[in-house]
Design an enzyme around this catalytic site. Structure first.
Site, short mmCIF file in Angstrom:
data_model
loop_
_atom_site.label_atom_id
_atom_site.label_comp_id
_atom_site.label_asym_id
_atom_site.label_seq_id
_atom_site.Cartn_x
_atom_site.Cartn_y
_atom_site.Cartn_z
N GLY A 1 34.06 54.70 57.03
CA GLY A 1 34.33 53.64 56.06
C GLY A 1 34.68 54.21 54.70
N GLU B 1 35.28 31.12 43.47
CA GLU B 1 36.34 31.79 42.71
C GLU B 1 37.72 31.38 43.23
OE1 GLU B 1 33.88 35.71 41.18
OE2 GLU B 1 34.74 35.77 43.17
C1 FAD Z 1 35.86 38.40 48.85
C2 FAD Z 1 34.60 39.15 48.56
C3 FAD Z 1 34.02 39.10 47.31
C4 FAD Z 1 32.87 39.82 47.04
N1 FAD Z 1 32.34 39.75 45.78
C5 FAD Z 1 31.28 40.52 45.48
C6 FAD Z 1 30.76 40.55 44.16
O1 FAD Z 1 31.26 39.87 43.27
N2 FAD Z 1 29.71 41.38 43.89
C7 FAD Z 1 29.15 42.15 44.87
O2 FAD Z 1 28.22 42.90 44.58
N3 FAD Z 1 29.59 42.12 46.13
C8 FAD Z 1 30.64 41.33 46.47
N4 FAD Z 1 31.12 41.32 47.74
C9 FAD Z 1 30.41 42.08 48.77
C10 FAD Z 1 30.76 43.55 48.71
O3 FAD Z 1 32.15 43.73 48.64
C11 FAD Z 1 30.19 44.21 49.95
O4 FAD Z 1 28.80 44.01 49.96
C12 FAD Z 1 30.50 45.69 49.98
O5 FAD Z 1 31.87 45.89 50.09
C13 FAD Z 1 29.79 46.36 51.16
O6 FAD Z 1 30.11 47.71 51.16
P1 FAD Z 1 30.17 48.49 52.54
O7 FAD Z 1 30.48 49.90 52.22
O8 FAD Z 1 29.00 48.17 53.37
O9 FAD Z 1 31.40 47.83 53.31
P2 FAD Z 1 32.92 47.71 52.85
O10 FAD Z 1 33.08 47.88 51.40
O11 FAD Z 1 33.39 46.45 53.49
O12 FAD Z 1 33.60 48.94 53.56
C14 FAD Z 1 33.71 49.03 54.95
C15 FAD Z 1 34.70 50.14 55.26
O13 FAD Z 1 34.65 50.45 56.62
C16 FAD Z 1 35.94 50.48 57.17
N5 FAD Z 1 35.78 50.16 58.58
C17 FAD Z 1 35.26 49.06 59.13
N6 FAD Z 1 35.21 49.18 60.47
C18 FAD Z 1 35.73 50.39 60.76
C19 FAD Z 1 35.97 51.10 61.96
N7 FAD Z 1 35.65 50.59 63.14
N8 FAD Z 1 36.54 52.31 61.88
C20 FAD Z 1 36.86 52.85 60.68
N9 FAD Z 1 36.65 52.24 59.51
C21 FAD Z 1 36.09 51.02 59.56
C22 FAD Z 1 36.69 49.45 56.36
O14 FAD Z 1 38.07 49.63 56.46
C23 FAD Z 1 36.14 49.77 54.98
O15 FAD Z 1 36.80 50.89 54.44
C24 FAD Z 1 32.27 40.60 48.04
C25 FAD Z 1 32.84 40.65 49.31
C26 FAD Z 1 33.99 39.93 49.57
C27 FAD Z 1 34.61 40.00 50.94
#
Ligand code: FAD
Length: 492
Positions: free
Chosen positions: A24, A188
């Site tokens: 990710g 939003e």
């Molecule tokens: C529209 C929206 C608005 C948001 N607003 C806020 C906010 O205002 N404040 C806040 O704190 N949080 C907010 N969030 C939540 C926040 O974005 C997430 O909590 C955060 O991105 C989680 O981080 P993560 O690293 O777990 O996952 P992500 O940031 O989602 O990253 C996941 C990564 O894994 C990759 N991936 C997934 N599956 C696979 C696979 N099988 N193989 C290879 N790569 C893969 C994806 O491409 C991505 O790069 C928002 C989310 C969304 C969708």
């Protein structure tokens, strides 16, 4: 056949370094990688997109304020200076915990990457609560593809309405925009579509009055923005209504099709809303890699697909595997960026500590920095500790926080420029939308193997090399000999 992806360790060379694989390139993946920059390890980031996505600003891409590059810089570029990290594009399809291998695919090519430590930060996708067919008609808001498709659908609906109105046909279904889910993303989106129709587009059309667009925000819950508490929820609802958004609470979406959706109210009555543009911002489902890990480790999985991890974020029975961010179910942690960032930094610190013989850290403790959501320009809500703020001050905090966390100086500067244009003049400079943005995803889904059906094996290029070289040589000869444009002698 699968390639085995090894880091340059040739027989007889120096001892191989500890290999950390990070799945990710979102908040967890990127911050975890950066936290390892001074560590004596080789980091491989495997992600299915080429970019690091700042999801909180996706709604601004969908509504024409920011460009996709501003919120999704190339991961490769972001990590270019971090010499111990490399980036691999690919969708992880399997993790072999016993043999410590990650299997990933790109356009039909399979690669297997071994690890000594693994950080899984694959995030979450949209959940349609078991009704996945809704996705075709009501895109979610999780990726750049989603945002660009929605941009096309939103601006496209006004175009279709203009055409229909010029012919005297009905336009109400085209000028009704329904946002499902009254969390921060839904609020939003609804606020931005209202501003778009009331301000940005008001002079652009001749046959329709864009200000008459209906923007409806629907949620099965009884309030908007539940994580912000009752008071800010009520303030947000009033502010949205002031903007012209219809807020329908206690309303459950029971069906969605191309022309509209069916809503069941609390008293059991069902009603239909005719709306061509629907946006789904209602639920999340953790990456299916959680299920893959749970099946092998026996870890628990909750209804949203989140995996139960140990208090130190490791997978039960596999201390070398950390899971962070939106994928985990631990102590009711919310699905927010800070949980992923702090979790990834914690995992990176633990990996470094182990290599340096340090004792294990105390269990992961999340530091809540608060919640922010914008309603419209100059209006936001903020819940920071016990502090509850709304209006301009909250909006300024929102602006500052988002600028600081936006990745890359270039993006911070251009985003600030676009915000200045939009907030001071109501204009939006990112209104480009193409037919492909709206329809290509559905077309790809109809191919049994998706995009990999559209590419040939690498060998096919080799076979064509001689032909391509001959064509290039003939092109150069024609130019050099001045034969271009000359009538061939036999045709005189
Ligand atoms: C529209 C929206 C608005 C948001 N607003 C806020 C906010 O205002 N404040 C806040 O704190 N949080 C907010 N969030 C939540 C926040 O974005 C997430 O909590 C955060 O991105 C989680 O981080 P993560 O690293 O777990 O996952 P992500 O940031 O989602 O990253 C996941 C990564 O894994 C990759 N991936 C997934 N599956 C696979 C696979 N099988 N193989 C290879 N790569 C893969 C994806 O491409 C991505 O790069 C928002 C989310 C969304 C969708």
């Amino acid at each position: 056949m699968a390639d085995v992806n090894t880091l340059s360790t040739k027989t007889g060379g120096p001892a191989p370094r500890h290999r950390v694989v990070i799945i990710g390139s979102g908040f967890g993946g990127l911050f975890g990688t950066k936290a390892l920059r001074h560590a004596d390890v080789d980091v491989t980031v495997i992600a299915r997109t080429t970019h690091h996505l700042f999801q909180p600003l996706l709604y601004q891409v969908a509504t024409g304020i920011l460009s996709e590059g501003e919120i999704a810089p190339s991961t490769r570029e972001v990590l270019a200076k971090q010499k111990n990290a490399r980036v691999v594009l690919g969708e992880v399809t399997d993790i072999d915990l016993e043999h410590r291998l990650v299997k990933h695919h790109l356009l039909g090519r399979e690669t297997v990457t071994p690890y000594d430590s693994l950080i899984v930060a694959a995030g979450a996708g949209q959940s349609y609560f078991g009704n996945d067919r809704f996705a075709e008609f009501a895109p979610g808001m999780k990726s750049i593809d989603d945002a660009l498709e929605l941009r096309g659908r939103i601006f496209g609906a006004f175009e279709l309405a203009e055409l229909a109105a010029a012919k005297g046909e009905p336009v109400d279904h085209l000028l009704t925009f329904v946002v499902v889910g009254a969390g921060p993303t839904g609020v939003e989106m609804a606020g931005q579509i209202a501003e778009l129709s009331r301000h940005t587009l008001k002079r652009d059309f001749r046959a329709i009055n864009s200000k008459q667009a209906r923007v409806i925000l629907i949620d099965a819950a009884g309030q908007v923005l539940p994580p912000f508490g009752k008071k800010l929820g009520a303030k947000t609802k009033a502010a949205l209504e002031n903007l012209g958004v219809e807020v329908q609470l206690g309303a459950m979406v029971s069906d969605v099709d191309e022309r509209g959706l069916v809503v069941r109210d609390k008293d059991g009555t069902e009603r239909r809303i005719e709306a061509v543009t629907k946006i789904w911002a209602a639920g999340v489902q953790a990456s299916s890699l959680g299920q893959t890990l749970a099946e092998q480790s026996g870890a628990s999985i909750d209804r949203a697909g989140r995996i139960g991890v140990n208090p130190d974020l490791t997978l039960p029975g596999y201390p070398e595997v950390f899971v962070v961010g939106d994928m985990i179910a631990l102590n009711n942690l919310p699905g927010v960026a800070q949980v992923a960032i702090q979790g990834a930094k914690y995992a990176a610190k633990e990996i470094k500590g182990r290599l340096n013989g340090k004792p294990q850290q105390r269990p992961f403790k999340y530091f809540d920095k608060g919640n922010l959501a914008t309603i419209s320009r100059f209006d936001a809500v903020a819940a920071i500790g016990k502090l509850r703020l709304s209006g301009f001050i909250a909006w300024l905090i929102w602006l500052g926080v988002h600028l600081i966390y936006l990745t890359g100086f270039k993006n911070q500067v251009t985003a600030l420029l676009h915000w200045t244009v939009t907030f001071l003049s109501n204009d939006r400079s990112q209104r480009t939308a193409t037919e492909q943005q709206i329809f290509a995803r559905q077309a790809l889904k109809r191919l049994p193997r998706g995009a990999s059906e559209l590419v040939s094996d690498p060998g096919h290029f080799e076979e064509r090399r001689a032909e391509l070289e001959a064509t290039a040589a003939e092109e150069a000869r024609l130019t050099d000999s001045g034969e271009r444009g000359r009538v061939a002698p036999e045709r005189v």
